[in-house]
Design a protein around this motif. Sequence first.
Motif, mmCIF file in Angstrom:
data_model
loop_
_atom_site.group_PDB
_atom_site.id
_atom_site.type_symbol
_atom_site.label_atom_id
_atom_site.label_comp_id
_atom_site.label_asym_id
_atom_site.label_seq_id
_atom_site.Cartn_x
_atom_site.Cartn_y
_atom_site.Cartn_z
ATOM 1 N N GLY A 554 0.801 -1.246 0.223
ATOM 2 C CA GLY A 554 0.090 -0.063 -0.127
ATOM 3 C C GLY A 554 0.846 1.271 -0.152
ATOM 4 N N SER A 555 2.052 1.432 0.793
ATOM 5 C CA SER A 555 2.864 2.451 0.844
ATOM 6 C C SER A 555 3.395 2.884 -0.640
ATOM 7 N N SER A 556 3.391 1.839 -1.419
ATOM 8 C CA SER A 556 3.945 2.151 -2.920
ATOM 9 C C SER A 556 2.904 2.138 -3.902
ATOM 10 N N VAL A 557 2.422 0.996 -3.972
ATOM 11 C CA VAL A 557 1.227 1.005 -5.261
ATOM 12 C C VAL A 557 0.103 1.680 -4.743
ATOM 13 N N GLY A 558 -0.565 1.533 -3.401
ATOM 14 C CA GLY A 558 -1.493 2.317 -3.103
ATOM 15 C C GLY A 558 -1.257 3.880 -3.071
ATOM 16 N N ALA A 559 -0.324 4.222 -2.569
ATOM 17 C CA ALA A 559 0.185 5.802 -2.565
ATOM 18 C C ALA A 559 0.262 6.550 -3.886
ATOM 19 N N GLU A 560 0.840 5.686 -4.828
ATOM 20 C CA GLU A 560 0.781 6.134 -6.161
ATOM 21 C C GLU A 560 -0.455 6.383 -6.851
ATOM 22 N N LEU A 561 -1.290 5.383 -6.711
ATOM 23 C CA LEU A 561 -2.656 5.495 -7.087
ATOM 24 C C LEU A 561 -3.534 6.445 -6.446
ATOM 25 N N ALA A 562 -3.419 6.661 -5.304
ATOM 26 C CA ALA A 562 -4.260 7.797 -4.517
ATOM 27 C C ALA A 562 -3.557 9.163 -4.929
ATOM 28 N N GLY A 563 -2.326 9.295 -5.173
ATOM 29 C CA GLY A 563 -1.602 10.613 -5.713
ATOM 30 C C GLY A 563 -2.175 11.123 -7.020
ATOM 31 N N ARG A 564 -2.268 9.982 -7.907
ATOM 32 C CA ARG A 564 -2.896 10.026 -9.415
ATOM 33 C C ARG A 564 -4.074 10.526 -9.288
ATOM 34 N N VAL A 565 -5.032 10.078 -8.515
ATOM 35 C CA VAL A 565 -6.310 10.290 -8.271
ATOM 36 C C VAL A 565 -6.374 11.833 -7.866
ATOM 37 N N LEU A 566 -5.746 12.186 -6.633
ATOM 38 C CA LEU A 566 -6.268 13.412 -6.184
ATOM 39 C C LEU A 566 -5.453 14.503 -7.011
ATOM 40 N N ALA A 567 -4.243 14.321 -7.781
ATOM 41 C CA ALA A 567 -3.835 14.991 -9.028
ATOM 42 C C ALA A 567 -5.214 15.335 -9.982
ATOM 43 N N ALA A 568 -5.736 14.387 -10.302
ATOM 44 C CA ALA A 568 -6.835 14.672 -11.377
ATOM 45 C C ALA A 568 -8.043 15.307 -10.599
ATOM 46 N N ALA A 569 -8.357 15.097 -9.413
ATOM 47 C CA ALA A 569 -9.194 15.667 -8.990
ATOM 48 C C ALA A 569 -9.119 17.449 -8.764
ATOM 49 N N PHE A 570 -7.835 17.607 -8.458
ATOM 50 C CA PHE A 570 -7.722 19.264 -8.618
ATOM 51 C C PHE A 570 -7.538 19.571 -9.851
ATOM 52 N N ALA A 571 -7.162 18.989 -10.710
ATOM 53 C CA ALA A 571 -6.973 19.182 -12.395
ATOM 54 C C ALA A 571 -8.282 19.406 -12.976
ATOM 55 N N THR A 572 -9.302 18.639 -12.480
ATOM 56 C CA THR A 572 -10.624 18.408 -13.054
ATOM 57 C C THR A 572 -11.441 19.580 -12.393
ATOM 58 N N GLU A 573 -11.249 20.290 -11.414
ATOM 59 C CA GLU A 573 -12.059 21.189 -10.827
ATOM 60 C C GLU A 573 -12.868 22.175 -11.579
#
Length: 573
Positions: A554-573
């Motif tokens: 989770g500290s690698s695969v999960g963190a990367e996926l969550a980071g990409r999702v958050l980046a998309a959330a801010f980018a699509t506001e």
Amino acid sequence: MNMRSGLAVISMIGAIGLITYGIFQPVEGEVRWLLCLWASAPLFGLAAYLATRTGETRSLSRNLTNLGLVFLVGFGLISLQLLRQQFVRASAIAMHVVQDEEGQAISNIRPVLASQKVLRGEIRDMRGSVLVQSEPVGNAARRVYPLADRYDPRAFSNIVGFFSTRYGQSGLEATYNAYLSGERGNEWQRLRDSLLSETPRGNHLTLTLNADLQAEAAAALGGRTGSVVVLDPSTGAIRALVSNPGFDPRGLSFNPGVADREAENERITQYWQEMQVESAGQPLLNRATQGLYPPGSVFKTVTAVGVLEHSGVGQPETITCPETYLPDPNAPAIVNAVGGLATRTGDPSDLERVYAFSCNTAFAQYATRLGAERMVETAGRFDIGTPQRMTTTYRGLSDLLANQSLLYRDAGFLNQPRALADTGYGQGQLLVTPLQMAMVAAAIANDGIMMQPYLVQTVKRPDGGLILTHSPQRIRRTMSSATAQTMLNNMSAVARYGFGQSISSFVPGIAVGGKSGTAEHVEGAVPHAWFIAVAPLDAPRYAVAVMVERGGEGSSVGAELAGRVLAAAFATE
């Protein structure tokens, strides 16, 4: 009134009371209704017997009377059952949606066939983009999917669902069928259309969903099996809800305009059968709301809340992180996933550092300190229940089918020291949905208040008239404001220096908090990868939960996926 008459009256009142209680039970309460129905039979029989009893003890006339009473009561029970099925609960039974053993939605096909000529309402995202609509084809209508012009329809399939003349409905097509078909909220217009032989029209749904974010989150998950949930912590609005694998709803939509209807039905049947094979990965299962998984270390968030809320026994600022911990001398010791953690956490340590570095042995000790009763109470604040408190239908999310998360399965499980300790760091018999863990993160981000998650913002008539709108609803306060702020600081530590630092690189300049989880599920199998996150920390707008089945760390695969999702959330506001 003599004793016989009084007993007859009491029996009749009791029977009527049972029938009145049972007949209005919801469709899910069929067992309660049948118990009430059968329990009323002897009471009805006794009342009738006492009311018709004469001084004769044995005679042909008396025997015939008794036999007649048996038939009368029997026919009466059958009539009551038919009354409930065909009148009192007729509509609810016709529209009832259930889950099969594999979690797939099943609904009645007849309402679907009857609505073939209805131009069902549109389903739109939060910005008004049409995702699903109907188009007229001769004297019938066809469900079409404009979302496919911009996005992969599989990314939206477990939200919008399917509408099939052969296999019924799922997703929003099922839960909001009465609105989409116009049977509810537009009754007068539907009657007018019927009288004037005009095409009936359904009502339109506007969702809280950000379609761009939904597509980006699905792309970030890629071909991996898992799910992504993004919530607005302050309202409970669902901004993204991804489940993979999905399906293409166009494959189940019947086109009445084709010349060869038999071939069209065969095409739909073949696609349905393709989805049922084991290699398809259960695409009809909405993993975000129905998937139940061991949470691993993301559950340490709940344990940490319990420690802070019961600080007298939890002692959050005094803890150690030994290599092993033995809560029960008759059971194997608990070990950390990473060796030498005490050099990172310090010895002794505190809640923030053992949370940041995800120390199993520390949280096993915390759970032991809290005890079974406090663990049950703390988990219950977040709707993570026990078998004894399970509801017939979980209402944590009303817009789609959702399963309730479980703290344990077997009665008395937490009474075992090793089992209690395992639960503290997210293993044991824990089973949670990704949606539930997103709600945990959202409650922390919302000053400790957990909001009702919802997906449908408004329902409107074809002329734009408002039928209903969703207002944010508070479920309960899960923790004090002070505890919520402390937990935000703990989640910040994970992203700043703990086992989750990589998430910050995806949203530079934005303070983010999170918690990783690596969940063991089957011995020898690759663990599930989890991560929950909130951002921005000063005024959280997003709470995220991601889960990749057999994804690894989770500290690698999960963190990367969550980071990409958050980046998309801010980018699509």
